[in-house]
Write a protein that holds these residues in place. Structure first.
Motif: not given
Length: 598
Positions: A385-395, A486-495
């Motif tokens: 649930a928290l990883r979803k929050v982090a991913h949404k904010a980063q994207v 953790d390994h999705n390209e969209a998340a990595l690029l956003a970070a």
């Protein structure tokens, strides 16, 4: 002596240059079988090669056993100088997993040894039961049985190894405490009880209604209550025993399920005690020899390996114990880091002085004396649930930046074109064009590829098209499958975009009801401590008020309280630890000359 990193040929190595595996899952042998095996070795030698790995830093040995210690020991006992071996380079973790899998698949491995090996694999995989079943080819039932055996006392394990009791006896005894196991196994061996006899005797002892964990009010007048004809049976179950095993088991199961559901709302990650091997989880302590520090303990509350255990032991069903880490490897690293900091601080600290009034020592805040305050390590793996929050904010943050900085859209477009079109053209053609432009080949690994894209964005923006930027930025909006943040390209690029350009997550994130309602109670308390809500609440309502309020509140009620107006406090500007950006790698800057762009 040297060996190739992955030899497929059998070599004959000096027995004396090979050392034992300190993590060998085999903890004992049947003496009679081993003597027969040694006789076979004396007559025929070692026929099956052992598996070893090269080691360094040991002047007396060149190799360490990964699998085959019994064969190595027999060769040593029989004074055999050379032993056939396969040499393979492995990390410590790879060696431990290989040893466990290889040993556990041997036909002569005892159930206790299988249990120890399964426990080691669970430790290596952070209690990933599905992965362990896959590695071993086991069913859930077999894995559960072996997990149960890890709770055997030394006397029960020895009796099983010696053949004095059967596996069924051990399974009956393991749910008991070690003292009770030792006492009962002695009686079983002495009287030669069958499994059925032992089960019947134990059931009579373990179905006492006054020890039941569930509500027994309906049992008082039940015809299956052995004290049904005792005086005053309607006001007390007395020392009666339940004679209806099916009803007893159903009540226990229902009680356990209710307790598990309530525990998950409080703690997030919850295991039954019989789903975990002995020693398969650790209490997260703040201080002492096994402490991780106050800040790290708070950070651990959001980890996917942090939670509670619900007891399934007879008479204790439903008892919940929290603050456990289910990843012993990570926990050991955190303990080591904190203990090293404490030791360094003790060595560097000046002579103790009397602190001035109103000044709290650093250690009181969870920081070792003499050490500068620093942020705690983030959890290795956040809850989903928290990883979803982090991913949404980063994207959201990276998407906003990429749309307004055309160079990044152009760079992403190049990457997409190379990937999509490169598969349909002559091999190497796309790479040839890139090389002619002075651009390295597009990396195959996502982690390297996002850095490559960021480097492309430093080139001349004259070729950039606004539409291309808009379309390319959609790469950040790909659907995340299987919660792979953790390994999705969209998340990595956003970070990568956020880190290089020092973007502020507060532009897209705010503490609100949607966020707080995702948190467990432990995580809410961690956020209160990090933001200072607890201190502000105490200041507004008096000393001890925060603890009292927390104790009287359910999770949803507590979340509502945190959002209510509170004098002297605001959530504005607060970021959860998992959203705080890492140390900047250096802000991107557009090239200043045409030659740099070329």
């Amino acid at each position: 002596m040297s060996a190739t990193s992955a030899s497929t040929h059998i070599q004959h190595l000096p027995v004396s240059r090979i050392r034992r595996n300190p993590n060998n899952p085999r903890k004992g042998r049947n003496p009679e079988r081993y003597e027969h095996f040694k006789q076979s070795v004396m007559a025929q030698g070692i026929l099956q090669p052992i598996l070893v790995r090269p080691i360094e830093g040991d002047p007396e040995h060149d190799f360490e056993i990964v699998a085959g210690e019994t064969r190595w020991q027999a060769a040593t006992d029989c004074a055999i100088e050379l032993i056939p071996a396969l040499v393979r380079a492995m990390t410590d973790e790879e060696a431990r997993i290989a040893a466990a899998v290889e040993n556990i698949q041997r036909a002569d491995m005892t159930p206790i040894e299988e249990a120890n090996a399964a426990a080691e694999l669970l430790r290596q995989t952070a209690n990933d039961h599905e992965e362990v079943m896959r590695l071993l080819g086991w069913s859930r039932a077999k894995l559960n049985t072996r997990i149960l055996l890890t709770h055997a006392s030394a006397a029960v394990a020895q009796a099983l190894l010696a053949g004095q009791i059967k596996l069924g006896h051990a399974e009956l005894l393991c749910p008991l405490g070690h003292a009770d196991q030792d006492m009962v196994v002695a009686k079983i061996v002495e009287q030669g009880m069958s499994i059925a006899e032992a089960r019947e005797r134990l059931l009579k002892l373990t179905r006492r209604l006054d020890h039941a964990a569930f509500d027994t009010r309906d049992c008082a007048g039940c015809a299956h209550n052995s004290s049904a004809y005792a005086d005053l049976f309607d006001t007390s179950v007395g020392n009666g025993q339940c004679q209806n095993l099916a009803c007893w088991n159903a009540k226990v199961a229902a009680h356990l399920e209710q307790c598990l559901a309530e525990a998950k709302a409080e703690h997030g990650v919850v295991y039954r005690s019989d789903e975990l091997p002995a020693g398969g989880y650790q209490t997260i302590a703040t201080d002492g020899a096994k402490g991780v520090g106050h800040e790290q303990a708070a950070a651990c509350r959001s980890c996917a390996s942090y939670g509670a255990v619900v007891s399934a032991r007879n008479g204790e069903e439903g008892t919940v114990t929290g603050r456990y880490c289910f990843n012993p490897t990570c926990h050991g690293e955190r303990v080591g880091t904190y203990q090293a900091a404490v030791k360094a601080a003790a060595q560097a600290a000046p002579a103790p002085t009397t602190p001035s009034q109103g000044t709290a020592p650093a250690a009181a805040a969870g920081v070792p004396a003499g050490q500068p305050a620093k942020s705690p390590s983030k959890p290795r793996t956040l809850r989903t649930a928290l990883r979803k929050v982090a991913h949404k904010a980063q994207v959201q943050l990276a998407h906003r930046f990429m749309v307004s900085h055309a160079a990044y859209g152009y760079a992403q477009a190049i990457s997409s074109v190379v990937h999509d079109i490169g598969k349909d053209v002559a091999p190497g053609l796309a790479d040839k064009i890139l090389k002619a432009a002075g651009v390295p080949e597009r990396p195959a690994m996502a982690k390297d590829r996002v850095a490559w894209i960021a480097d492309l964005a430093r080139l001349d923006e004259a070729k950039l098209l606004g539409l291309l930027a808009q379309l390319s930025a959609l790469a950040l909006c790909r659907t995340v499958t299987n919660d792979d943040f953790d390994h999705n390209e969209a998340a990595l690029l956003a970070a990568e975009v956020i880190g290089r350009n020092r973007l502020d997550p507060l532009d897209v994130f705010a503490v609100d009801a949607d966020y707080l309602n995702l948190l467990t109670k432990d995580e809410l308390l961690a956020e209160c401590a990090a933001a200072g809500f607890d201190s502000a609440y105490e200041a507004a309502h008096g000393k001890g008020a925060f603890k009292k309020m927390v104790g009287a509140s359910k999770v949803k009620e507590l979340a509502q309280t945190l959002l209510a107006p509170l004098e002297g406090f605001s959530w504005e500007g607060h970021l959860p630890a998992f959203l705080k950006p890492a140390a900047p790698k250096g802000a991107d800057a557009a090239p200043s000359t045409q030659s740099e762009a070329a």
